[in-house]
Design a protein around this motif. Structure first.
Motif, short mmCIF file in Angstrom:
data_model
loop_
_atom_site.label_atom_id
_atom_site.label_comp_id
_atom_site.label_asym_id
_atom_site.label_seq_id
_atom_site.Cartn_x
_atom_site.Cartn_y
_atom_site.Cartn_z
N ASP A 126 -1.57 27.49 -21.37
CA ASP A 126 -1.98 28.01 -20.07
C ASP A 126 -1.72 27.04 -18.93
O ASP A 126 -1.89 27.41 -17.76
N THR A 127 -1.34 25.82 -19.25
CA THR A 127 -1.06 24.83 -18.19
C THR A 127 0.29 25.15 -17.56
O THR A 127 1.32 25.12 -18.21
N LYS A 128 0.25 25.47 -16.27
CA LYS A 128 1.47 25.84 -15.55
C LYS A 128 1.85 24.83 -14.47
O LYS A 128 3.01 24.76 -14.10
N LEU A 129 0.87 24.10 -13.97
CA LEU A 129 1.15 23.21 -12.84
C LEU A 129 0.18 22.04 -12.86
O LEU A 129 -1.02 22.22 -13.06
N ILE A 130 0.68 20.83 -12.71
CA ILE A 130 -0.13 19.63 -12.57
C ILE A 130 0.22 18.98 -11.24
O ILE A 130 1.39 18.75 -10.94
N ILE A 131 -0.80 18.74 -10.42
CA ILE A 131 -0.63 18.12 -9.11
C ILE A 131 -1.19 16.71 -9.17
O ILE A 131 -2.35 16.52 -9.54
N THR A 132 -0.38 15.72 -8.84
CA THR A 132 -0.83 14.33 -8.96
C THR A 132 -0.71 13.60 -7.62
O THR A 132 0.18 13.88 -6.82
N HIS A 186 1.89 -0.56 -14.28
CA HIS A 186 1.50 -0.49 -15.69
C HIS A 186 0.00 -0.68 -15.92
O HIS A 186 -0.40 -0.97 -17.05
N LYS A 187 -0.80 -0.50 -14.88
CA LYS A 187 -2.24 -0.63 -15.08
C LYS A 187 -2.85 0.62 -15.70
O LYS A 187 -3.84 0.54 -16.40
N ILE A 188 -2.28 1.79 -15.44
CA ILE A 188 -2.74 3.03 -16.06
C ILE A 188 -1.73 3.40 -17.14
O ILE A 188 -0.59 3.75 -16.85
N GLN A 189 -2.15 3.30 -18.40
CA GLN A 189 -1.24 3.49 -19.52
C GLN A 189 -1.19 4.94 -20.01
O GLN A 189 -0.19 5.38 -20.55
N LYS A 190 -2.29 5.68 -19.86
CA LYS A 190 -2.35 7.03 -20.43
C LYS A 190 -3.13 7.94 -19.50
O LYS A 190 -4.32 8.18 -19.71
N ASN A 239 3.03 10.22 -17.77
CA ASN A 239 2.44 8.90 -17.98
C ASN A 239 3.41 7.79 -17.61
O ASN A 239 3.00 6.74 -17.08
N THR A 240 4.69 7.99 -17.89
CA THR A 240 5.68 6.99 -17.51
C THR A 240 5.75 6.86 -15.99
O THR A 240 5.84 5.76 -15.44
N TRP A 241 5.71 7.99 -15.30
CA TRP A 241 5.69 7.98 -13.84
C TRP A 241 4.46 7.24 -13.32
O TRP A 241 4.55 6.40 -12.42
N ALA A 242 3.30 7.55 -13.91
CA ALA A 242 2.05 6.92 -13.47
C ALA A 242 2.09 5.41 -13.69
O ALA A 242 1.66 4.63 -12.84
N GLU A 243 2.63 4.99 -14.84
CA GLU A 243 2.74 3.55 -15.11
C GLU A 243 3.63 2.87 -14.08
O GLU A 243 3.31 1.79 -13.58
N GLY A 244 4.75 3.50 -13.77
CA GLY A 244 5.66 2.91 -12.79
C GLY A 244 5.05 2.81 -11.41
O GLY A 244 5.30 1.86 -10.67
N LEU A 263 0.85 -1.17 0.00
CA LEU A 263 0.00 0.00 0.00
C LEU A 263 0.89 1.22 0.00
O LEU A 263 1.68 1.43 0.93
N THR A 264 0.82 2.01 -1.06
CA THR A 264 1.66 3.21 -1.16
C THR A 264 0.83 4.38 -1.62
O THR A 264 -0.15 4.24 -2.37
N ASN A 265 1.23 5.56 -1.19
CA ASN A 265 0.57 6.80 -1.56
C ASN A 265 1.65 7.79 -1.96
O ASN A 265 2.50 8.14 -1.16
N GLY A 266 1.65 8.23 -3.22
CA GLY A 266 2.70 9.11 -3.73
C GLY A 266 2.14 10.38 -4.31
O GLY A 266 1.08 10.39 -4.93
N ASN A 267 2.86 11.49 -4.13
CA ASN A 267 2.45 12.80 -4.63
C ASN A 267 3.55 13.38 -5.51
O ASN A 267 4.73 13.18 -5.25
N ALA A 268 3.14 14.14 -6.53
CA ALA A 268 4.13 14.77 -7.41
C ALA A 268 3.57 16.07 -7.97
O ALA A 268 2.37 16.19 -8.24
#
Length: 425
Positions: A204-210, A190-194, A181-186, A134-139
């Motif tokens: 206008d995209t300046k910041l994405i919080i994941t 590899h369950k989320i491909q895109k 997407n590569t980060w998300a797959e890792g 069980l892991t929870n990661g932020n980026a």
């Protein structure tokens, strides 16, 4: 004045079966924690944040569940993942934007209490398990030419274990999307491909919080592979669909269980070694009326039922199912009360020192696979003669719509919520 967008991408993937992954969370070091954690106080703060998460969970589930477009569809999401990503965003909110977000998320206004609570809760979630992962990661993903305040970056890194990366959204949207997407797959085996479509990125995209939360575990008492049978699942509209129904066979095992005239509540534990207590709690209405099960999700009611559950031998029938969903939560979050964050009234000056940022999207992608696999039960095998039972064992037959919750019993935090309406869809 131009306004630039913040994307809040909430990615969650969960699987319920035997296996393992590698955690990539970048937590503060022990020396960092000694500067920001405070014993008994942090325990209280952690409980406060868990309670806030659960209140938010109930409201978000209720609104998604009653949306006309999804009322009779399967539902699955991680309130803890949404909650965490929005809390990171909240750290940069100011004035009425902050007030609205704090109200919707039930966050403590006191910075120390809020941040220490998240630090301790995230540390709990990301602590290694013996029989599960069980892991929870932020980026944070920042346009390379866009200045983000050091205070915001330091707060995100120290208290929320956020990794920040610079990307070229403007000149290279395809490469930027590919890196995310590569980060998300890792992070999700590899369950989320895109996760990110480069066509959706704009100048206008300046910041994405994941935020990514991943769970892969095994049942403490696995279902019998030899007792999986073709069966029927009764839908809310009166139709029936074929399913593969799992049955428990370990007659000596006792489960936490409670029922009233409207609903049955069963807790299925995951294998947890000696240190963790994760479980799936299933809320099964006795009729096709889901409102009885939904009422149990009220934080006060749910907490009280957990305390009143008793150990019982239960005859369980549960369908195998998989849910894969994607949600845009902007509208429902606005409806819940944080509308300023999605408009030109937004004030995220704590992120960049300007009033130019607003949230354009809150995207949530989810996956759950529930099946029979797991580890052997520690108690071994055995059969208790029926004549030794003082009362008849309850029959828990999940052959019609139900709600399920994945929770951490030590903190009480709800990690995942789902509504199974049709396992064949």
């Amino acid at each position: 004045m131009s306004h630039w967008s913040v994307w809040v991408l909430v990615l969650v993937i969960m699987q319920v079966f035997l296996g393992g992954i590698i955690a990539y969370a970048d937590n503060p070091t022990s020396s960092d924690k000694s500067l920001v954690s405070s014993g008994e106080q942090s325990q209280t703060d952690k409980d406060h944040i868990a309670a806030s998460n659960n209140k938010f969970s109930y409201n978000l589930f209720s609104n998604l569940s009653h949306d006309p477009f999804s009322a009779n569809k399967n539902l699955f999401f991680s309130p803890f993942s949404v909650f965490s990503a929005l809390a990171i965003t909240y750290e940069g909110a100011r004035n009425s934007t902050a007030e609205e977000m704090r109200s919707v998320l039930y966050l403590p206004q006191n910075d120390a209490a809020r941040r220490d609570g998240f630090l301790e809760l995230n540390s709990r979630v990301n602590s290694p398990g013996t029989d599960y992962n069980l892991t929870n990661g932020n980026a944070l993903w920042v346009e390379r030419t866009y200045p983000i305040l050091d205070d915001y970056l330091n707060t995100s890194r120290t208290w929320y274990s956020v990794n920040a990366s610079n990307l070229d959204f403007k000149s290279n949207p395809s490469g930027s999307a590919g890196e995310i997407n590569t980060w998300a797959e890792g992070e999700t085996a590899h369950k989320i491909q895109k996760l990110v479509d480069p066509d959706t990125l704009s100048p206008d995209t300046k910041l994405i919080i994941t935020n990514v939360i991943y769970f892969k575990g095994s049942w403490a008492y696995p279902f019998d592979k030899n007792k999986i049978e073709n069966d029927l699942f009764n839908l809310s509209d009166g139709r029936s669909v074929p399913v593969m129904m799992m049955h428990n066979s370990q007659n000596h095992v006792e489960y936490n269980y409670i029922e009233n005239e409207d609903v049955q509540v069963l807790e299925l534990p995951y294998a947890n070694g000696k240190e963790r207590h994760l479980s799936m709690v299933i809320l099964l209405p006795k009729t096709s009326n889901m409102s009885a099960a939904e009422m149990v999700l009220d934080p006060g009611t749910f907490s009280q039922l957990q305390k009143e559950m008793v150990k019982k031998k239960v005859q369980i029938s549960l369908p195998k199912f998989t849910i894969h969903e994607r949600y845009d939560l902007s509208q429902v979050l606005s409806y819940l009360g944080m509308s300023d964050a999605f408009s030109d009234k937004a004030d995220f000056s704590g992120i960049d020192g300007t009033h130019n940022l607003y949230i354009s999207d809150v995207v949530h992608s989810s996956y759950v696979d529930v099946n029979e696999e797991g580890t052997e039960a520690a108690a071994g095998s055995g059969v208790v003669p029926a004549t030794l039972s003082i009362e008849k064992n309850p029959v828990f037959r999940a052959d019609h719509p139900f709600i399920f919750v994945i929770r951490d019993s030590e903190t009480g935090v709800i990690l995942f919520i789902g509504k199974m309406m049709n396992p064949a869809s």
